[in-house]
Design an enzyme around this catalytic site. Structure first.
Site, short mmCIF file in Angstrom:
data_model
loop_
_atom_site.label_atom_id
_atom_site.label_comp_id
_atom_site.label_asym_id
_atom_site.label_seq_id
_atom_site.Cartn_x
_atom_site.Cartn_y
_atom_site.Cartn_z
N SER A 46 0.85 -1.19 0.00
CA SER A 46 0.00 0.00 0.00
C SER A 46 0.88 1.24 0.00
O SER A 46 1.65 1.47 0.95
CB SER A 46 -0.91 0.01 1.23
OG SER A 46 -1.48 1.29 1.42
N GLU A 47 0.81 2.03 -1.05
CA GLU A 47 1.62 3.24 -1.13
C GLU A 47 1.32 4.19 0.03
O GLU A 47 2.23 4.75 0.64
CB GLU A 47 1.37 3.95 -2.47
CG GLU A 47 2.18 5.24 -2.63
CD GLU A 47 1.72 6.08 -3.80
OE1 GLU A 47 2.49 6.96 -4.22
OE2 GLU A 47 0.60 5.86 -4.30
N LYS A 139 -8.91 -16.60 14.28
CA LYS A 139 -9.83 -17.05 13.23
C LYS A 139 -9.28 -18.25 12.46
O LYS A 139 -10.01 -18.86 11.66
CB LYS A 139 -10.13 -15.89 12.28
CG LYS A 139 -10.92 -14.76 12.95
CD LYS A 139 -11.07 -13.57 12.06
CE LYS A 139 -11.92 -12.49 12.74
NZ LYS A 139 -11.31 -11.96 13.98
N SER A 184 -7.13 -1.12 15.80
CA SER A 184 -6.66 -1.41 14.45
C SER A 184 -7.76 -1.06 13.45
O SER A 184 -8.95 -1.00 13.79
CB SER A 184 -6.28 -2.89 14.31
OG SER A 184 -7.40 -3.72 14.48
N THR A 205 -23.38 -7.35 15.60
CA THR A 205 -23.86 -8.45 14.76
C THR A 205 -24.84 -9.37 15.48
O THR A 205 -25.84 -9.77 14.92
CB THR A 205 -22.67 -9.29 14.25
OG1 THR A 205 -21.92 -9.79 15.37
CG2 THR A 205 -21.77 -8.46 13.35
#
Length: 355
Positions: A46-47, A139, A184, A205
């Site tokens: 990612s620039e 996960k 984050s 959720t």
């Protein structure tokens, strides 16, 4: 942070950080810059992310470094980096992590998380790096998402390469399996904060959904602690507090803002997203926990993966990604990770009638 720990692992070392501009990667880079490394190599595709961490390091002038824009699957680039700089320690933080988004982009997440880790590890071994630590995720345990499955196969790949008996690398290769990192990008904390500032609603959720949470500073300390352990072919797991219900977390954030639920801010239950689990786990049933040399961590012990099966499966997975054969890709992942249960959303990409 424990100074001897930092000195043993990082002082005077040439260190490569993949995903160096991400949330965890950039926090890790800043901590490493304070530990007197010989040289830091910051790699990110990612620039914007690389630009931001480059600005931070340039302002601090704490260490010599190179900021490299690139992909861990760019083999000529990775060979050039290892040949020129000879990194001794690799912190592998590069990963695609957003679960619902990755359910819709399965080939991309397997390419990046699984195949990228495999190629990075082989390059590190070829150039004789001292150690490689991958940042994994809860996960990866009994995964419901392809993101989790991709990280589990990456764990298996490092177990294979780093195993003292069957491994093919002198490089110490380990993983550290972490929960959700507060603060984050994409985590619920900043999302809830934005929703509260807008006046709601706050979206949760499921009323029973729970997660393990870590502060960013704590995450960096655990990563560096895991990297300092003189072991190979291991998965480290932090000693965590009890999981927190996301609904309780949202309610507490609203209260800390001086507001009340229902009166000032509504909480709306939206339903589990594609690939979501009601609760995450840190350990497989087949894994036994042993104390690690650092008291903050356990070592997860299980039967070693079948090296021949894994060695045959990874080229097959690479072929499936290249040929865009999603059916064969999911079958290969399920074969390597029998606990993986693909979501209905992912299955619908294979057969629209299942949607």
């Amino acid at each position: 942070m424990n100074a001897p720990l930092l000195g043993t692992t990082n002082t005077g070392k040439t260190i490569l950080v993949t995903g160096a501009g991400g949330c965890i990667g950039s926090a890790l880079v800043q901590a490493l810059a304070s530990s007197n490394p010989r040289f830091l190599i910051l790699l990110d595709h990612s620039e914007q992310n690389l630009y931001e961490i480059n600005l931070l390091l340039a302002a601090s002038a704490k260490s010599s470094y190179a900021a490299i824009l690139g992909d861990i699957l760019d083999a000529p680039l990775m060979t050039e980096i290892f040949d020129r700089y000879r990194p001794q320690t690799i912190y592998h933080a590069a990963a695609f992590k957003h679960v619902p988004l990755m359910e819709a982009n399965p080939r991309a997440v397997v390419r990046n998380n699984t195949l990228g880790t495999w190629e990075l590890a082989k390059t590190a071994a070829r150039f004789g790096a001292e150690r490689l630590l991958m940042i994994s995720t809860d996960k990866a345990v009994n995964p419901r998402s392809i993101m989790g499955a991709s990280k589990r196969v990456a764990e298996l790949a490092l177990l294979r390469l780093g195993d003292s008996k069957t491994g093919i690398a002198k490089t110490k290769m380990n993983s550290v399996r972490l929960g959700n990192v507060l603060g984050s990008r994409g985590s619920v904390g900043p999302l809830f904060q934005q929703q509260i500032q807008r006046g709601g609603p706050v979206t949760v959720t499921h009323a029973e959904a729970s997660r393990y949470f870590l502060m960013l500073s704590e995450t960096v300390e655990l990563i560096m602690a895991a990297a300092a352990i003189d072991d190979s072919g291991s998965i480290f797991i932090p000693k965590m507090c009890e999981p927190v219900k996301i609904l309780d977390f949202a309610t507490r954030m609203i209260r800390e803002a001086g507001l009340e639920t229902h009166r000032d801010i509504e909480i709306v239950l939206t339903g589990l997203r594609p690939g979501d689990k009601l609760e995450e786990e840190l350990v497989y049933a087949s894994e036994a926990l042993q104390p690690a040399s650092d008291e903050r961590l356990f070592r997860a012990v299980s039967s070693t993966c079948d090296a021949q099966v894994l060695d045959a499966a990874l080229p097959d997975i690479s072929e499936c990604v290249r040929e865009r054969n999603l059916t064969a890709l999911i079958a290969a992942l399920c074969n390597l990770v029998p606990e993986y249960k693909p979501s209905e959303t992912l299955l619908s990409l294979l057969n629209p009638s299942l949607a």
